[in-house]
Design a protein around this motif. Sequence first.
Motif, PDB file in Angstrom:
ATOM      1  N   GLU A  12      67.572 -23.106 -14.941  1.00  0.00           N
ATOM      2  CA  GLU A  12      66.835 -22.502 -13.467  1.00  0.00           C
ATOM      3  C   GLU A  12      68.114 -21.755 -12.916  1.00  0.00           C
ATOM      4  N   THR A  58      68.517 -21.554  -5.421  1.00  0.00           N
ATOM      5  CA  THR A  58      68.595 -23.040  -5.126  1.00  0.00           C
ATOM      6  C   THR A  58      70.147 -23.549  -5.514  1.00  0.00           C
ATOM      7  N   GLN A  69      68.625 -34.102 -15.732  1.00  0.00           N
ATOM      8  CA  GLN A  69      67.817 -32.827 -15.456  1.00  0.00           C
ATOM      9  C   GLN A  69      68.965 -31.746 -15.416  1.00  0.00           C
ATOM     10  N   TYR A 112      71.830 -26.653  -7.053  1.00  0.00           N
ATOM     11  CA  TYR A 112      71.547 -27.825  -7.545  1.00  0.00           C
ATOM     12  C   TYR A 112      72.466 -28.997  -7.439  1.00  0.00           C
ATOM     13  N   GLN A 153      68.150 -28.668 -17.492  1.00  0.00           N
ATOM     14  CA  GLN A 153      67.102 -27.770 -16.664  1.00  0.00           C
ATOM     15  C   GLN A 153      67.637 -27.040 -15.461  1.00  0.00           C
ATOM     16  N   GLY A 154      68.587 -27.678 -14.639  1.00  0.00           N
ATOM     17  CA  GLY A 154      69.093 -27.156 -13.416  1.00  0.00           C
ATOM     18  C   GLY A 154      69.873 -25.865 -13.850  1.00  0.00           C
ATOM     19  N   ILE A 175      68.848 -33.424  -8.031  1.00  0.00           N
ATOM     20  CA  ILE A 175      68.186 -33.765  -9.422  1.00  0.00           C
ATOM     21  C   ILE A 175      69.012 -34.597 -10.094  1.00  0.00           C
ATOM     22  N   LYS A 207      69.056 -28.803  -3.508  1.00  0.00           N
ATOM     23  CA  LYS A 207      67.984 -29.696  -4.261  1.00  0.00           C
ATOM     24  C   LYS A 207      68.713 -30.674  -5.200  1.00  0.00           C
TER      25      LYS A 207
END
Length: 407
Positions: free
Chosen positions: A386, A393, A379, A395, A382-383, A375, A373
């Motif tokens: 998460e 995922t 971010q 990132y 946040q990555g 980003i 994913k």
Amino acid sequence: MPTNRAVSYQGPGKVEVVDIDYPTFELKDGPGVHPDNVGRKVPHGVILKTVSTNICGSDQHMVRGRTTAPEGLVLGHEITGEVVETGPDVEFVKVGDIVSVPFNIACGRCRNCKEQQTGICLNVNPERPGSAYGYVDMGGWVGGQAEYVLVPYADFNCLVFPDRDQALEKILDLTMLSDIFPTGFHGAVTAGVGVGSTVYVAGAGPVGLAAAVGAQLLGAAVVIVGDLNEGRLAQARSFGCETVDVSAGPVEDQIAQILGVPEVDCGVDAVGFEARGHGKDSAQEAPATVLNSLMAVTRAGGGLGIPGLYVTGDPGAPTEDAKEGSLSLRLGLGWAKSLSFATGQCPVMKYNRALMQAILHDKVQIAKAVNAKAIPLDQAPQGYHEFDEGAATKYVLDPNGYLGTAA
């Protein structure tokens, strides 16, 4: 001169996007830089404008405070970029090339590099053999979770993609060449995976999933992936793996339900030193559990590939011995079964060109397998959060908008 923004470790559990210096062809003092590397000239280097750079589980170990990483360290060792400047000693890499950068920094000139052991280059880290970008005790080379990054020994280290448009079209796959795809593949190769093998991969994080893909690429008949995280196990099943939930009971019993026998030909440790216990002990950290479990379920004469990270200093370890990397292994069991063991950094350059060809010619879809994913750089905190919470995922940071994720 362009500005440069990067992801920086700011203490346990905290990363920030900060302003840093634009790279030059000389190493400067900074967090984690070995004193003997300060002032080191890099005429053989290139400066990259970062196309993609990934969050890795190895980064997460530092961010959790589980290493001796200094605050302020710029993170990131999974780097793909466009060459925007070359040093005076660079002959073959050109401005405009899109390149993959192995996370191992290697000189190409020492004995180990000449023997393809680029993970333990003798010349790039004054502390010990082996180096990497943005990583603790690796010499202090600035990390690549940034808009721009310096790559030394560029003619040796850079894997140039043959076609720019094709590379950008497949960039989510190609970005995995800097680390996790070769690392997972190395785990499968060193475990002895071949046509018809049965394989158990401990850990369904991105490296474990890459190891499973690598085992399939090598011709394994059955690949079984074990983890505690149902979302990650579902990701493994999405491309044809069998799975076991290590919290649900003995691994060997679950393997027997799949194969009819409680053992496999080959085992891969894609977890490393923050391993948890199995069964009723799965809520507790038990750093030797995975290695001991692998020895138990791998057949006599089999092999273990161990790309999972183990460190010499872990201030957050559950025991005093583990704080210095001393684990309670059942080595007698491994000896009695004549198991082979392969550990250490993956020598990325040993595999990355062949794996690039597999990607470019549609033999493998590694980005889909690891649920990549993209980003924006902003971010990244946040990555990291998460990913630490167990997101299934991988990132991929997009610092300069090549991937179209910037707002």
